[in-house]
Design an enzyme around this catalytic site. Structure first.
Site, mmCIF file in Angstrom:
data_model
loop_
_atom_site.group_PDB
_atom_site.id
_atom_site.type_symbol
_atom_site.label_atom_id
_atom_site.label_comp_id
_atom_site.label_asym_id
_atom_site.label_seq_id
_atom_site.Cartn_x
_atom_site.Cartn_y
_atom_site.Cartn_z
ATOM 1 N N HIS A 115 0.904 -0.726 -0.233
ATOM 2 C CA HIS A 115 0.018 0.158 0.262
ATOM 3 C C HIS A 115 0.678 1.397 -0.160
ATOM 4 C CE1 HIS A 115 -3.427 -2.745 0.655
ATOM 5 N NE2 HIS A 115 -3.168 -3.115 2.017
ATOM 6 N N ASP A 152 -3.575 -10.572 -1.902
ATOM 7 C CA ASP A 152 -3.583 -9.944 -0.529
ATOM 8 C C ASP A 152 -4.857 -9.493 -0.403
ATOM 9 O OD1 ASP A 152 -2.314 -7.991 1.934
ATOM 10 O OD2 ASP A 152 -3.787 -7.562 1.023
#
Length: 305
Positions: A115, A152
């Site tokens: 991220h 993920d």
């Protein structure tokens, strides 16, 4: 050689009660068992970091770590965060280097990285570990085309942002949608010269083992095979597991073994080395250990062409 790269500095990055905690790596390593030789992860260099992040980014993060606190509503830093982050990125580099040299490399470190944007941390992530490793492979190890497969449960928005206009990297993300960070729609496919080298596969809440694998085999594997990369990097979150508290998919331990087997077999068909694996999310310790055991078994099997 079959190696898992880790470092004790990961234990210095922690805040009481936060789901992104040191026990995550301990559980993953316990699940891997005796299949992998443990090796100390090196620290990434500033040159490695600056290939992905904007100038001064790392200095800003490390200065914040000295003050300790929250960088946003999810992402914290403490004094131990600097060393942990450097070795987390270094573990990803080492895993990729091992794969390029003909071995099997896994990075079992934290904080995670997928991220982290070029200019800011996000979603528990400080440095863009996987992206930093990809650039190291290209700039230092002379690797050409790279495919990143991110399973993920959260969209790999940081990795996507780094490579969105770059045709030399195919970024693939399978993720629960709608779900945080609420990006990663199917129409996000890249821009400029990189148009067509971003693939997002949104997965509906409640999806289980069979349906997830069907999407992976029908959409992801053919896309990666068409792209014909020289290296594959797996961004391995385990938070799509049915036990995970932060999401709503219904994957099982065996799902992660099956995914790993599929990618290894694809690499064999392409005539390239083993996929490097970089740990991302996963917040239930039982799920982390069980999934790691399945991943280890998959890596221990013979590849099929």
């Amino acid at each position: 050689m079959t190696r898992v790269f880790t470092h004790p500095s990961q234990a210095g990055h922690g805040v009481e009660g936060h789901p992104e905690r040191p026990a995550r790596v301990d559980a993953f390593l316990a699940g891997l068992g005796e299949h992998f030789v443990h090796a100390a992860a090196p620290a990434a260099t500033m040159a490695d970091i600056d290939r992905v992040h904007v100038p001064g980014y790392a200095d800003r993060i490390f200065a914040a770590a000295e003050q300790e606190g929250m960088l946003d509503q999810d992402t914290y830093v403490v004094r131990g965060s600097t060393e942990a982050a450097l070795h987390a990125a270094g573990a990803a580099i080492a895993a990729v280097t091992e794969a390029v040299r003909g071995g099997i490399g896994l990075a079992a470190m934290r904080p995670p990285g997928h991220h982290a944007l070029p200019d800011r941390p996000m979603g528990f992530c400080l440095l863009a570990n996987g992206a930093i490793a990809v650039r190291h492979a290209q700039y230092v190890l002379d690797v050409g085309r790279v495919a990143v497969i991110d399973w993920d449960v959260h969209h790999g928005n940081g990795t996507q942002a780094v490579f969105y206009e770059d045709p030399s990297v195919l970024t693939v993300s399978l993720h629960e949608f709608p779900h945080w960070p609420y990006s990663g729609t199917a129409d996000e496919t890249g821009a400029g010269a990189g148009r067509g080298t971003t693939l997002n596969v949104p997965i509906a809440p409640g999806t289980g083992h069979d349906a997830y694998l069907a999407r992976f085999r029908d959409e992801v594997l053919p896309a990666v095979e068409r792209y014909a990369p020289d290296l594959v990097v797996i961004a391995c979150g385990v938070d799509a597991h049915r036990r995970d508290p932060l999401a709503s998919l219904e994957l099982e331990d065996r799902t992660f073994g099956a995914l790993t087997t599929d990618v290894r077999d694809l690499c064999a068909r392409l005539g390239i080395g083993e996929p490097a694996l970089v740990l991302e999310g996963g917040y239930d310790l039982v799920a982390l250990a069980g999934s790691a055991a399945e991943i280890a078994a998959a890596y221990s099997a013979t590849r099929r062409t």
